[in-house]
Design an enzyme around this catalytic site. Structure first.
Site: not given
Ligand SMILES: C[S@@+](CC[C@H](N)C(=O)[O-])C[C@H]1O[C@@H](n2cnc3c(N)ncnc32)[C@H](O)[C@@H]1O
Length: 333
Positions: A199, A225, A227, A245
């Site tokens: 995360d 980090g 994504f 979402h």
């Protein structure tokens, strides 16, 4: 619902009052103070440094919607719903109440008309930055949000391990896994597996403590980090709960492509989301508005997930119900 449409409408309109009343009861930790039995509003007021008459009025209103039970002499006890507001409840939800009632988020919902008129993100228009930039600069809002996610993961995590069999996996990667509560639930259900929690750096800062509290820290690596840059390699299952979402299709596709680059062909991808129900059914639709207002994403139907997968190098394999949410499984293709 009553048989009076006007009254039903009024009750729906006044839903905001319930939200803020629950938020205040949670902030004051009223449920924690009632864990050993009923107490008077006066005693609760002294324990929470509140005004006794105003607190009584709050609690009797919440008793009216089933969150506390009012007894004689202005005493209150927990109901099963109220018990979910306890900090150590097995199915906690107080963190979510405090997050949705928190000022910046609450104001963004007050700006819903902007989103509907323009299709744009209300939070960004109002606060001048997106929710992630805002939380990175506001540690208190960040902590409230992380607690909300932790509560949601604890309550919903058990349903996920019941609905989906993780026993064949040896390395679970939770992408955007918050502070690790869902990963901990999965690792506790799979004693031979190890995990990687991934995360943003400001979020994983508090993760070690959570993982230790769940007794899985020694089987879990924690990596910070983005994504959008890269996702840790080496997992045989990649989980993303309430990640896709948060984003519109272009960003969602970029995240899925990052996962695809990290994954070997035999690995599985699991999204945990609310899929949007057919016309005139509720599931997913207010959460979808929430995505429009706050992070700037959308809830999707199974078909829409299948289309996103196709653009990102995956194929949808199945959709399983899991305690009000869905596990959407895909494989690399
Ligand atoms: C709605 S929360 C879900 C958290 C967790 N999966 C859960 O279900 O409780 C979205 C998560 O995405 C993370 N996130 C947002 N942008 C990110 C990025 N660029 N890279 C990695 N994680 C990110 C947030 O920090 C947050 O923990």
């Amino acid at each position: 619902m009553t048989l009076n449409p006007w009254l039903d409408m009024l009750n729906l309109i006044n839903g905001f009052q319930v939200t803020q009343a629950i938020r205040v009861a949670s902030t004051l930790r009223i449920a924690d103070h009632l864990k050993d039995g009923a107490r008077s509003a006066e005693k609760l007021a002294s324990l929470t440094e509140s005004n006794a008459d105003a607190l009584y009025r709050l609690l009797r209103a919440l008793a009216g919607v089933g969150i506390f039970r009012e007894g004689p002499d202005r005493t209150f006890a927990l109901t099963p719903m109220g018990d979910c507001l306890r900090t150590n409840s097995a199915t906690p939800i107080g963190g979510w109440a405090e997050h949705v009632g928190n000022t910046a988020y609450w104001q963004a919902w007050g700006h819903l008309l902007h989103s509907v008129r323009t299709g744009g993100n209300a939070f960004r228009d109002l606060h001048g930055e997106d929710v992630w930039e805002y939380r990175a600069k506001h540690p208190e809002a960040n902590a409230i949000f992380n607690r909300a996610m932790t509560d949601m993961s604890r309550g919903g995590g058990e349903a996920i391990v019941k609905a989906y069999d993780f026993s064949s996996f040896r390395h679970v990667v939770d992408v955007g896994g918050g502070q690790g509560t869902l990963l901990a639930v999965i690792l506790r259900a799979c004693p031979r597996a190890r995990g990687t929690l991934f995360d943003q750096p400001q979020v994983i800062a508090g993760a070690k403590t959570q993982l230790q509290a769940h007794g899985v820290a020694d089987r879990c690596e924690v990596i910070g980090g983005s994504f959008f840059d890269a996702v840790p390699e080496g997992g045989d299952v990649y989980v993303m709960r309430h990640i896709i979402h948060d984003w519109e299709d272009d960003e969602a596709t970029a995240i899925l492509k990052s996962c695809r680059r990290a994954m070997i062909k035999s690995a599985k991808l699991l999204l945990v989301e609310r899929t949007v129900a057919p016309p005139n059914q509720l599931p997913g639709k207010f959460s979808d508005l929430n995505m429009l207002v706050a992070p700037g994403g959308r809830e999707r139907t199974s078909e829409e997930y299948a289309a996103l997968f196709e653009k990102s190098g995956f194929e949808l394999t199945r959709v399983l119900p899991a305690g009000g949410f869905n596990v959407v499984e895909a494989r690399p293709c």
